[in-house]
Scaffold this motif. Structure first.
Motif, PDB file in Angstrom:
ATOM      1  N   ALA A 171      36.553  21.579 109.733  1.00 21.00           N
ATOM      2  CA  ALA A 171      36.701  22.431 108.312  1.00 21.00           C
ATOM      3  C   ALA A 171      35.512  21.141 107.795  1.00 21.00           C
ATOM      4  CB  ALA A 171      38.484  22.006 107.654  1.00 21.00           C
ATOM      5  N   ILE A 172      35.315  19.807 108.150  1.00 19.21           N
ATOM      6  CA  ILE A 172      35.218  18.690 107.702  1.00 19.21           C
ATOM      7  C   ILE A 172      33.258  18.799 107.297  1.00 19.21           C
ATOM      8  CG2 ILE A 172      34.237  16.004 107.793  1.00 19.21           C
ATOM      9  CD1 ILE A 172      36.813  15.479 107.591  1.00 19.21           C
ATOM     10  N   GLY A 173      33.072  18.846 108.677  1.00 21.28           N
ATOM     11  CA  GLY A 173      31.247  19.393 109.396  1.00 21.28           C
ATOM     12  C   GLY A 173      31.198  20.781 108.380  1.00 21.28           C
ATOM     13  N   GLY A 174      32.149  21.981 108.536  1.00 18.07           N
ATOM     14  CA  GLY A 174      31.714  23.230 107.931  1.00 18.07           C
ATOM     15  C   GLY A 174      31.808  23.356 106.531  1.00 18.07           C
ATOM     16  N   ALA A 175      32.553  22.104 105.707  1.00 18.18           N
ATOM     17  CA  ALA A 175      32.276  22.023 104.388  1.00 18.18           C
ATOM     18  C   ALA A 175      30.792  21.424 104.131  1.00 18.18           C
ATOM     19  CB  ALA A 175      33.573  21.213 103.839  1.00 18.18           C
ATOM     20  N   THR A 176      30.716  20.187 104.648  1.00 14.09           N
ATOM     21  CA  THR A 176      29.711  19.463 104.030  1.00 14.09           C
ATOM     22  C   THR A 176      28.687  20.346 104.320  1.00 14.09           C
ATOM     23  OG1 THR A 176      30.784  17.756 105.411  1.00 14.09           O
ATOM     24  CG2 THR A 176      27.978  17.143 105.012  1.00 14.09           C
ATOM     25  N   ALA A 177      27.714  21.117 105.853  1.00 16.68           N
ATOM     26  CA  ALA A 177      26.851  22.099 106.413  1.00 16.68           C
ATOM     27  C   ALA A 177      27.066  23.223 104.715  1.00 16.68           C
ATOM     28  CB  ALA A 177      27.352  23.006 107.295  1.00 16.68           C
ATOM     29  N   SER A 178      27.677  23.544 104.207  1.00 25.88           N
ATOM     30  CA  SER A 178      27.694  24.265 103.328  1.00 25.88           C
ATOM     31  C   SER A 178      26.827  24.227 101.915  1.00 25.88           C
ATOM     32  CB  SER A 178      29.154  24.888 102.699  1.00 25.88           C
ATOM     33  OG  SER A 178      29.822  23.791 101.574  1.00 25.88           O
ATOM     34  N   PHE A 179      26.511  23.293 102.380  1.00 24.79           N
ATOM     35  CA  PHE A 179      25.503  22.353 101.457  1.00 24.79           C
ATOM     36  C   PHE A 179      24.469  22.958 101.853  1.00 24.79           C
ATOM     37  CE2 PHE A 179      29.567  20.602  99.373  1.00 24.79           C
ATOM     38  CZ  PHE A 179      29.479  20.663  97.990  1.00 24.79           C
ATOM     39  N   PHE A 180      24.202  23.147 102.970  1.00 22.63           N
ATOM     40  CA  PHE A 180      22.600  22.931 103.654  1.00 22.63           C
ATOM     41  C   PHE A 180      21.981  23.778 102.493  1.00 22.63           C
ATOM     42  CE2 PHE A 180      19.400  24.487 105.652  1.00 22.63           C
ATOM     43  CZ  PHE A 180      19.399  24.337 105.695  1.00 22.63           C
ATOM     44  N   GLY A 181      20.357  22.739 102.165  1.00 22.16           N
ATOM     45  CA  GLY A 181      20.048  23.687 100.898  1.00 22.16           C
ATOM     46  C   GLY A 181      20.326  23.717  99.535  1.00 22.16           C
ATOM     47  N   ASN A 182      21.043  22.386  99.907  1.00 20.90           N
ATOM     48  CA  ASN A 182      21.566  21.928  97.609  1.00 20.90           C
ATOM     49  C   ASN A 182      22.172  20.663  98.219  1.00 20.90           C
ATOM     50  OD1 ASN A 182      22.419  22.647  95.286  1.00 20.90           O
ATOM     51  ND2 ASN A 182      24.132  23.538  96.050  1.00 20.90           N
ATOM     52  N   GLY A 183      21.044  20.253  98.375  1.00 20.60           N
ATOM     53  CA  GLY A 183      21.342  18.629  97.763  1.00 20.60           C
ATOM     54  C   GLY A 183      21.619  18.320  99.634  1.00 20.60           C
ATOM     55  N   PHE A 184      21.947  18.866 100.933  1.00 18.39           N
ATOM     56  CA  PHE A 184      21.732  17.867 102.476  1.00 18.39           C
ATOM     57  C   PHE A 184      20.826  19.401 103.015  1.00 18.39           C
ATOM     58  CE2 PHE A 184      23.830  19.253 106.061  1.00 18.39           C
ATOM     59  CZ  PHE A 184      23.842  17.567 106.864  1.00 18.39           C
ATOM     60  N   GLU A 185      20.768  18.533 104.145  1.00 16.48           N
ATOM     61  CA  GLU A 185      19.567  18.606 105.014  1.00 16.48           C
ATOM     62  C   GLU A 185      19.528  18.546 106.290  1.00 16.48           C
ATOM     63  OE1 GLU A 185      15.603  17.053 104.416  1.00 16.48           O
ATOM     64  OE2 GLU A 185      15.333  18.019 102.411  1.00 16.48           O
ATOM     65  N   ALA A 186      19.905  19.069 106.853  1.00 20.42           N
ATOM     66  CA  ALA A 186      19.577  19.221 108.713  1.00 20.42           C
ATOM     67  C   ALA A 186      18.722  17.604 109.091  1.00 20.42           C
ATOM     68  CB  ALA A 186      19.621  19.988 109.040  1.00 20.42           C
ATOM     69  N   PHE A 187      19.845  16.401 109.754  1.00 16.87           N
ATOM     70  CA  PHE A 187      19.461  15.774 110.367  1.00 16.87           C
ATOM     71  C   PHE A 187      20.262  15.849 111.826  1.00 16.87           C
ATOM     72  CE2 PHE A 187      23.317  14.467 108.620  1.00 16.87           C
ATOM     73  CZ  PHE A 187      24.020  12.908 109.127  1.00 16.87           C
ATOM     74  N   LEU A 188      20.083  14.730 112.550  1.00 16.52           N
ATOM     75  CA  LEU A 188      20.451  13.338 114.088  1.00 16.52           C
ATOM     76  C   LEU A 188      20.897  12.350 113.808  1.00 16.52           C
ATOM     77  CD1 LEU A 188      17.789  15.071 116.798  1.00 16.52           C
ATOM     78  CD2 LEU A 188      20.292  16.487 115.543  1.00 16.52           C
ATOM     79  N   ALA A 189      22.082  12.248 114.131  1.00 15.13           N
ATOM     80  CA  ALA A 189      22.821  10.628 114.276  1.00 15.13           C
ATOM     81  C   ALA A 189      21.513   9.770 114.188  1.00 15.13           C
ATOM     82  CB  ALA A 189      23.946  10.871 114.373  1.00 15.13           C
ATOM     83  N   GLU A 190      21.091   9.746 115.664  1.00 17.01           N
ATOM     84  CA  GLU A 190      19.898   9.215 116.455  1.00 17.01           C
ATOM     85  C   GLU A 190      19.239   8.687 115.264  1.00 17.01           C
ATOM     86  OE1 GLU A 190      19.012  12.690 118.380  1.00 17.01           O
ATOM     87  OE2 GLU A 190      21.080  11.647 117.313  1.00 17.01           O
TER      88      GLU A 190
END
Length: 447
Positions: A171-190
């Protein structure tokens, strides 16, 4: 079709599914041995979408893996059959949609419809997990006539709590990803090792670390259940798993808001490692006793069954190829944070968790082989092929990661490729033979 037969078919199908996905996406790597085929160029895959594609690929591979664990849990632990059937059907549909939607959207130009299917698949898997959690409540066990009703209560508590933590982490991952394009961009941890992390970064990194750890806890419990371990040492191992899992999980979540929580994670992981080592040692002792009844003793008693030996070996080997290198980096962190070590640090960040994830996959593959009751030459071939191949790759990956700045790690690549090739050849033969046997049985049943 009986439940046991259904479980075997579901396990075989999901294993084939994973193997096919790996085979399909392998030519798309820009650095892998098949990069010369230039399939990525033919598909028009640009650098701009690379990060998003990798994220989709991880989920497309990880969700079927989780489905396999669900099948094994339902096979080993008492869950009402009506509820178990809901879980099986839902998680199966979920992983199929997740993989098809994820790969279709990321690599095959499937568009947003494919992305929608990906999200529907993830939602179905989450729902299956919630139903599974209800079915696994430790204060309600199966009837006396249920062969899965053996075992200690602490084992069931360990599994149930881990399933709950997994749902929250998802749920933490899904909730964060729901903001994709609205203040959140995909990234790789490395890629964000040396930048200041915002809340989105911290949430996704917490999601990644906690999910892999929780999956490994479930694998540990399944291994203990497979060997029918019991007694005081096993109960202690399960208590260590409960406490260590809780400490590490809550600390990982807390990293999102409390930086100091990083140090607390190590306490939980330490307890988990002790629990895992206890299960491995007790399992090896059980394996030796079983073989002694067949007139085989000593080291030969362990090596006669590479599949069961491999499960337990990996529980100990993880300390060599994951724990020890991780501690080495932690103790020399100031050195690895020097500017000239940036490329090395990134290689470690990528390789470290890939080794752990692949090692986990090796254990699950052995669990599947054992559950399918594979015997004879095929069991020995897949057992030793996968064990030797993966171990060879894991060992030389360490030399690739833990190198000095400017040092060429190219000499390790042939050894890594040889190990991976041996692993894949053994897997391909195993799946080919099993699929042929399944089709033959279906033809005989149709007559």
């Amino acid at each position: 079709m009986g439940t046991h037969s259904k479980t075997e078919r579901l396990l075989l199908i999901v294993t084939i599914w994973e193997a096919v996905l790996v085979a399909l996406v392998s030519p798309l790597s820009a650095t892998g041995p098949l990069a010369g085929l230039r399939v990525a160029d033919w598909l028009g895959l640009d650098e701009a979408g690379r990060v998003g594609r990798i994220v989709m690929l991880y989920h497309s591979l990880a969700v079927p893996f989780v489905a396999a664990l669900v099948y094994l849990v339902l096979d080993l632990f008492p869950v009402a059959e009506r509820r178990a059937e809901v879980v099986r059907s839902t998680v199966t549909a979920g992983y199929v949609l997740t993989s098809l939607g994820g790969i279709g959207f990321a690599y095959l130009g499937g568009g947003w419809i494919a992305h929608g299917l990906f999200l529907v698949g993830l939602s179905l898997v989450f729902y299956a997990g919630a139903v599974l959690a209800v079915g696994l409540v430790p204060w309600r066990v199966g009837g006396a006539d249920d062969p899965r009703s053996y075992g200690s209560a602490v084992e069931r508590w360990a599994l149930w709590l881990t399933v709950l933590y997994t749902l929250i982490t998802a749920a933490i991952g899904g909730a964060t990803a729901s903001f994709f394009g609205n203040g959140f961009e995909a990234f790789l941890a490395e890629d964000v090792l040396r930048v200041e992390h915002n809340l989105g970064h911290k949430a996704i990194i917490a999601h990644l670390h906690a999910m892999l750890m929780l999956i490994d806890i479930v694998i540990l419990i399944i291994v203990g259940r497979t060997f029918r371990l019991d007694g005081t040492p096993y109960r202690v191992a399960m208590w260590l798993t409960i406490v260590g899992g809780a400490v590490a999980t809550f600390a990982t979540w807390s990293v999102m808001v409390i930086e100091f929580a990083h140090k607390i994670i190590n306490v939980g992981v330490f307890l988990l490692l002790i629990g895992g080592g206890t299960v491995a040692v007790q399992g090896l002792a059980r394996l030796i006793r079983e073989r002694q009844t067949e007139g085989v003793s000593g080291l030969r008693a362990l090596l006669t069954d590479p599949v069961r030996f491999g499960m337990l070996f990996e529980l100990l080997f993880v300390n060599v190829v994951v724990t020890a290198p991780g501690l080495s980096v932690a103790f020399n962190l100031e050195m690895y944070r020097q500017p000239e070590y940036l490329e090395v640090e990134r290689a470690i960040a990528v390789g470290h968790w890939h080794v752990l994830a692949t090692l986990s996959a090796v254990i699950v593959l052995f669990l599947v082989v054992d559950r399918l009751r594979v015997r004879g030459w095929l069991r020995r071939l897949v057992g030793w092929g996968v064990l030797v191949g993966s171990s060879l790759a894991f060992i030389f990956v360490q030399f690739y990661m833990l190198r000095r700045p400017g040092e060429d790690p190219g000499w390790t690549i042939p050894f890594i490729d040889a190990g991976v090739a041996l692993f894949l050849v053994a897997l391909a033969i195993f799946l080919g033979v099993q699929l042929a046997r399944l089709l033959n049985r279906r033809r005989e049943e149709a007559r």
